[in-house]
Design a protein around this motif. Structure first.
Motif, PDB file in Angstrom:
ATOM      1  N   LYS A   1       0.846  -1.057   0.090  1.00 34.83           N
ATOM      2  CA  LYS A   1       0.168   0.045  -0.050  1.00 34.83           C
ATOM      3  C   LYS A   1       1.112   1.295  -0.118  1.00 34.83           C
ATOM      4  O   LYS A   1       1.719   1.364   0.678  1.00 34.83           O
ATOM      5  CB  LYS A   1      -0.899  -0.021   1.445  1.00 34.83           C
ATOM      6  CG  LYS A   1      -2.035   1.289   1.154  1.00 34.83           C
ATOM      7  CD  LYS A   1      -2.793   1.136   2.459  1.00 34.83           C
ATOM      8  CE  LYS A   1      -3.983   1.997   2.421  1.00 34.83           C
ATOM      9  NZ  LYS A   1      -4.774   2.137   3.624  1.00 34.83           N
ATOM     10  N   VAL A   2       0.320   2.287  -0.880  1.00 39.58           N
ATOM     11  CA  VAL A   2       1.257   3.665  -0.989  1.00 39.58           C
ATOM     12  C   VAL A   2       0.842   4.219   0.454  1.00 39.58           C
ATOM     13  O   VAL A   2      -0.353   4.604   0.615  1.00 39.58           O
ATOM     14  CB  VAL A   2       0.955   4.323  -2.330  1.00 39.58           C
ATOM     15  CG1 VAL A   2       1.889   5.621  -2.269  1.00 39.58           C
ATOM     16  CG2 VAL A   2       1.162   3.386  -3.505  1.00 39.58           C
TER      17      VAL A   2
ATOM     18  N   GLY B   1       6.807   8.962   3.446  1.00 42.98           N
ATOM     19  CA  GLY B   1       6.515   7.451   3.151  1.00 42.98           C
ATOM     20  C   GLY B   1       6.456   7.239   1.822  1.00 42.98           C
ATOM     21  O   GLY B   1       7.006   6.273   1.310  1.00 42.98           O
ATOM     22  N   LYS B   2       5.869   8.075   1.226  1.00 43.76           N
ATOM     23  CA  LYS B   2       5.808   7.793  -0.431  1.00 43.76           C
ATOM     24  C   LYS B   2       7.344   7.654  -1.227  1.00 43.76           C
ATOM     25  O   LYS B   2       7.550   6.760  -1.815  1.00 43.76           O
ATOM     26  CB  LYS B   2       4.899   9.041  -1.240  1.00 43.76           C
ATOM     27  CG  LYS B   2       3.534   8.768  -0.972  1.00 43.76           C
ATOM     28  CD  LYS B   2       2.968   9.777  -2.074  1.00 43.76           C
ATOM     29  CE  LYS B   2       1.333   9.769  -1.990  1.00 43.76           C
ATOM     30  NZ  LYS B   2       0.958  10.400  -0.798  1.00 43.76           N
ATOM     31  N   TRP B   3       8.120   8.695  -0.588  1.00 46.94           N
ATOM     32  CA  TRP B   3       9.407   8.437  -1.276  1.00 46.94           C
ATOM     33  C   TRP B   3      10.121   7.462  -0.732  1.00 46.94           C
ATOM     34  O   TRP B   3      11.239   6.933  -1.628  1.00 46.94           O
ATOM     35  CB  TRP B   3      10.263   9.982  -1.032  1.00 46.94           C
ATOM     36  CG  TRP B   3       9.801  11.000  -1.872  1.00 46.94           C
ATOM     37  CD1 TRP B   3       8.839  11.875  -1.540  1.00 46.94           C
ATOM     38  CD2 TRP B   3      10.213  11.294  -3.372  1.00 46.94           C
ATOM     39  NE1 TRP B   3       8.746  12.706  -2.707  1.00 46.94           N
ATOM     40  CE2 TRP B   3       9.659  12.369  -3.658  1.00 46.94           C
ATOM     41  CE3 TRP B   3      10.700  10.441  -4.347  1.00 46.94           C
ATOM     42  CZ2 TRP B   3       9.484  12.742  -5.092  1.00 46.94           C
ATOM     43  CZ3 TRP B   3      11.125  10.648  -5.543  1.00 46.94           C
ATOM     44  CH2 TRP B   3      10.382  11.836  -6.046  1.00 46.94           C
TER      45      TRP B   3
ATOM     46  N   TYR C   1       9.164   4.691  -2.774  1.00 47.23           N
ATOM     47  CA  TYR C   1       9.791   4.791  -4.373  1.00 47.23           C
ATOM     48  C   TYR C   1      11.151   4.442  -4.510  1.00 47.23           C
ATOM     49  O   TYR C   1      11.443   3.499  -5.207  1.00 47.23           O
ATOM     50  CB  TYR C   1       9.550   6.085  -4.488  1.00 47.23           C
ATOM     51  CG  TYR C   1       8.053   6.873  -4.865  1.00 47.23           C
ATOM     52  CD1 TYR C   1       6.994   5.904  -5.085  1.00 47.23           C
ATOM     53  CD2 TYR C   1       7.743   8.232  -4.723  1.00 47.23           C
ATOM     54  CE1 TYR C   1       5.696   6.377  -5.147  1.00 47.23           C
ATOM     55  CE2 TYR C   1       6.487   8.766  -4.775  1.00 47.23           C
ATOM     56  CZ  TYR C   1       5.633   7.801  -5.235  1.00 47.23           C
ATOM     57  OH  TYR C   1       4.377   8.352  -5.331  1.00 47.23           O
ATOM     58  N   PHE C   2      11.814   4.750  -3.289  1.00 49.59           N
ATOM     59  CA  PHE C   2      13.279   4.582  -3.381  1.00 49.59           C
ATOM     60  C   PHE C   2      13.270   2.976  -3.344  1.00 49.59           C
ATOM     61  O   PHE C   2      14.482   2.102  -3.902  1.00 49.59           O
ATOM     62  CB  PHE C   2      14.087   5.068  -2.401  1.00 49.59           C
ATOM     63  CG  PHE C   2      14.237   6.500  -2.871  1.00 49.59           C
ATOM     64  CD1 PHE C   2      15.099   6.921  -3.990  1.00 49.59           C
ATOM     65  CD2 PHE C   2      13.781   7.651  -2.252  1.00 49.59           C
ATOM     66  CE1 PHE C   2      15.273   8.114  -4.082  1.00 49.59           C
ATOM     67  CE2 PHE C   2      14.123   8.780  -2.319  1.00 49.59           C
ATOM     68  CZ  PHE C   2      14.760   9.198  -3.689  1.00 49.59           C
ATOM     69  N   HIS C   3      12.500   2.347  -2.422  1.00 47.80           N
ATOM     70  CA  HIS C   3      12.917   0.837  -2.245  1.00 47.80           C
ATOM     71  C   HIS C   3      12.522  -0.015  -3.324  1.00 47.80           C
ATOM     72  O   HIS C   3      12.930  -1.093  -3.630  1.00 47.80           O
ATOM     73  CB  HIS C   3      11.741   0.496  -1.087  1.00 47.80           C
ATOM     74  CG  HIS C   3      12.226   0.806   0.176  1.00 47.80           C
ATOM     75  ND1 HIS C   3      11.576   0.691   1.204  1.00 47.80           N
ATOM     76  CD2 HIS C   3      13.666   1.139   0.588  1.00 47.80           C
ATOM     77  CE1 HIS C   3      12.622   0.896   2.316  1.00 47.80           C
ATOM     78  NE2 HIS C   3      13.545   1.276   1.943  1.00 47.80           N
TER      79      HIS C   3
ATOM     80  N   ILE D   1       5.137  18.257   4.358  1.00 48.90           N
ATOM     81  CA  ILE D   1       5.434  16.891   5.110  1.00 48.90           C
ATOM     82  C   ILE D   1       4.257  16.588   5.854  1.00 48.90           C
ATOM     83  O   ILE D   1       4.159  15.213   6.056  1.00 48.90           O
ATOM     84  CB  ILE D   1       6.600  17.501   6.222  1.00 48.90           C
ATOM     85  CG1 ILE D   1       7.794  17.623   5.321  1.00 48.90           C
ATOM     86  CG2 ILE D   1       6.899  16.271   7.300  1.00 48.90           C
ATOM     87  CD1 ILE D   1       8.804  18.625   6.309  1.00 48.90           C
ATOM     88  N   PHE D   2       3.292  17.346   6.283  1.00 54.60           N
ATOM     89  CA  PHE D   2       2.092  16.902   7.140  1.00 54.60           C
ATOM     90  C   PHE D   2       0.897  16.908   6.236  1.00 54.60           C
ATOM     91  O   PHE D   2       0.688  16.223   5.220  1.00 54.60           O
ATOM     92  CB  PHE D   2       1.977  17.706   8.396  1.00 54.60           C
ATOM     93  CG  PHE D   2       3.169  17.571   9.476  1.00 54.60           C
ATOM     94  CD1 PHE D   2       3.115  16.671  10.157  1.00 54.60           C
ATOM     95  CD2 PHE D   2       4.164  18.579   9.266  1.00 54.60           C
ATOM     96  CE1 PHE D   2       4.140  16.567  11.032  1.00 54.60           C
ATOM     97  CE2 PHE D   2       5.166  18.353  10.241  1.00 54.60           C
ATOM     98  CZ  PHE D   2       5.174  17.372  11.301  1.00 54.60           C
ATOM     99  N   ASP D   3       0.070  18.192   6.397  1.00 57.22           N
ATOM    100  CA  ASP D   3      -1.092  18.043   5.603  1.00 57.22           C
ATOM    101  C   ASP D   3      -1.726  19.379   5.449  1.00 57.22           C
ATOM    102  O   ASP D   3      -0.941  20.282   6.079  1.00 57.22           O
ATOM    103  CB  ASP D   3      -2.173  17.228   5.802  1.00 57.22           C
ATOM    104  CG  ASP D   3      -2.886  17.344   7.130  1.00 57.22           C
ATOM    105  OD1 ASP D   3      -3.240  18.384   7.342  1.00 57.22           O
ATOM    106  OD2 ASP D   3      -2.599  16.373   8.084  1.00 57.22           O
TER     107      ASP D   3
END
Length: 561
Positions: free
Chosen positions: A157-158, A164-166, A169-171, A397-399
């Motif tokens: 899950k993204v 967390g997204k980046w 992505y790197f993984h 970073i947050f929202d």
């Protein structure tokens, strides 16, 4: 106070409407409808909902905003600014939570319009607007990385957050699909060069048509099946959904209220900015309160038919103007065109590559970023730069909810600090130069302040930010005069904290047998003090119209003490 008036522009423009006006509005509406199609689909998918929900929003909200709005040429619908908020709400509260939050935001917008707060929205500091707009742009770009590079997360899950997204992505960067990269880059290139050949045909539409046809041919005849399309991920429904009202409970309303405020504030800012820009181009003036009511009704009704939050879309509004749109009729035509496309051509959308839509949103995020303006603001005073950077990084970073709340609080604190810096309190213990004064008659000799009397002059608003400054000055002086004259000729207003501070000072002075005299109180401050009951404590004989009178009263009282 003028009574509230709700005057949609449609009804005023139709009074002198002609057949020629209709023909230009018809052509503009058709073009805007076609332009809105790929954007509505892209915004819908990026927000975490199905493609047709984006189009339904453009149809329902777009129609209501044009029908009831306060601008002649405003085009409403889903916009990139809401992508981040919508995605976060769906992650935490689901589709039903999104419906509730959007309807609540609609009610808030209607109330903003009814209470004539449309003009106040315009006073939100510019660094905050640029900060969260640029932050949204970075976040939108981040959400498209997976489709640009065709990353395969193997069912993982993204995450909803930026960091967390980046990390994800790197993984998984070893799963890059280079065909997706080619499609995305080609789409971006086409969108970028289209304006060089045509100003009226949008690059996003050209890119989607050309790239979709190319990918379809590659799949059919080239054997290349690794490029995901909308049809691979979504089932397209070419129909309007039935109206459905979400179940409401008090707990959901409480939890979603901060999010609803964010949607309402962002929708109000974006729609009024768009309308203001349009005014500058067409030489008209929109009704901001009527516009907010229309936006509110649109956001209340849209979720009932499966839509998402909507607001004024500046790119589509400018497309409308550039193609000759004269009245809200063009916006209504745009909604009808989208409805016809949904009902008869929507199945064709299944062939649009996801990488192509990602390319469209990359351009949207670039245009939204306003990096030149952002860079320019970094040269402004440190307080503005602080607000800009904090709002930007909180958004990323947050929202956006946290960013807007904290940004507004910081802006208010900085504003109070600036006002405090402009409000000065001076102490006079010897003499006053009449040639530098405005509330007394000019004499040849200076006015002498009697022994045992101190004159405190307040220059600026006496509000909660400055109230304690008085006490600090007196504590620093450390003396105990017989009489204190508080000169208020340059105090434009006083708030409840200022009144409380004066009342406390008066009571403490009475205990210490120190008399208080007010001098030069203007009519507005005088009325506030009288209504609060402060004069009953002080005594009306100690309220003087100017410094001459105050010094005379002080001189008499000094002799009696």
């Amino acid at each position: 106070m003028k009574a509230f008036e709700f005057e949609p522009k449609l009804f005023t423009t139709l009074k002198n409407y002609t057949r020629e006006n209709f023909m230009t509005d018809l052509m503009a509406g058709i073009i805007v409808g076609i332009v809105a199609l790929p954007l509505a689909i892209a915004f819908g998918i990026a927000s975490g909902v199905t493609p047709e929900k984006g189009i339904i929003t453009a149809i329902v909200a777009g129609f209501i905003i044009s029908f009831l709005g306060g601008s002649k040429v405003q085009i409403g619908g889903p916009t990139g600014a809401f992508i981040v908020i919508i995605y976060g709400i769906i992650q935490e509260y689901g589709i039903e939570g999104l419906m509730v939050a959007t309807m609540m935001a609609g009610i808030i917008l209607v109330l903003l319009g009814i209470f004539k707060l449309g003009t106040i929205i315009k006073f939100i500091p510019y660094p905050i607007i640029i900060g969260f707009t640029s932050g949204i742009a970075v976040t939108i770009f981040t959400t498209q990385i997976a489709d640009i590079f065709g990353l395969n997360f193997n069912g993982e899950k993204v995450p909803g957050d930026f960091i967390g997204k980046w990390i994800l992505y790197f993984h998984h960067f070893d799963t890059v699909n280079w065909w997706n990269v080619v499609v995305s880059v080609a789409s971006i290139f086409i969108i970028a060069i289209t304006p060089k050949f045509s100003k009226k045909i949008p690059g996003s539409l050209v890119a989607i048509v050309l790239v979709t046809v190319a990918v379809y041919l590659m799949k059919m005849y080239g054997g290349i099946q690794c490029i995901d399309t909308i049809g691979d991920r979504f089932s397209i429904k070419a129909q309007l959904p039935e109206a459905a009202v979400p179940s409401l409970d008090w707990e959901a309303i409480k939890n979603l209220f901060p999010v609803a405020i964010t949607i309402a504030v962002l929708g109000a800012i974006e729609s009024l900015l768009s309308a203001a820009v349009a005014d500058g181009v067409i030489g008209d003036r929109h009704d901001s309160n009527t516009e907010l009511i229309a936006q509110g009704i649109a956001n209340f009704v849209s979720p009932i038919f499966g839509g998402i939050p909507a607001t004024g879309a500046i790119a589509r509004t400018m497309t409308n103007i550039n193609n000759g749109g004269k009245s809200p009729v063009a916006g209504i035509v745009h909604a009808v065109v989208l409805l016809l496309i949904l009902l008869f051509l929507m199945p064709l959308a299944q062939y649009i590559p996801m990488a192509c839509l990602a390319g469209v949103l990359v351009i949207v995020s670039y245009n939204m970023s306003g990096w030149r303006v952002f860079k320019g603001l970094l040269k402004n005073p440190k307080s503005d730069v602080t607000v800009l950077l904090i709002t930007f990084f909180l958004t990323v970073i947050f929202d956006l909810t946290v960013a807007i709340e904290v940004g507004l609080v910081i802006a208010c604190v900085l504003f109070m600090k600036r006002v405090m810096e402009t409000t000065q309190i001076s102490v006079i213990t010897d003499e006053i130069d009449p040639n530098k004064e405005s509330d007394l008659e000019v004499h040849e000799e200076h006015l002498i302040v009697p022994e045992g009397v101190e004159v405190y002059e307040i220059n600026g608003p006496y509000f909660f930010g400055i109230a304690t400054k008085f006490e600090e000055i007196m504590a620093r002086l450390g003396d105990r005069p017989k009489i204190r004259i508080i000169r208020m000729r340059k105090v434009p207003f006083i708030d409840s904290t200022g009144i409380h501070n004066l009342t406390t000072l008066c009571k403490m002075s009475q205990k210490e047998n120190i008399h208080i005299i007010l001098s030069g109180v203007n009519d507005q401050v005088h009325a506030v003090l009288e209504k609060s009951g402060f004069y009953e404590l002080l005594g009306k004989e100690n309220i003087c119209s100017n410094i001459n009178e105050a010094l005379e009263v002080a001189a008499k009282e000094v002799k009696e003490l």
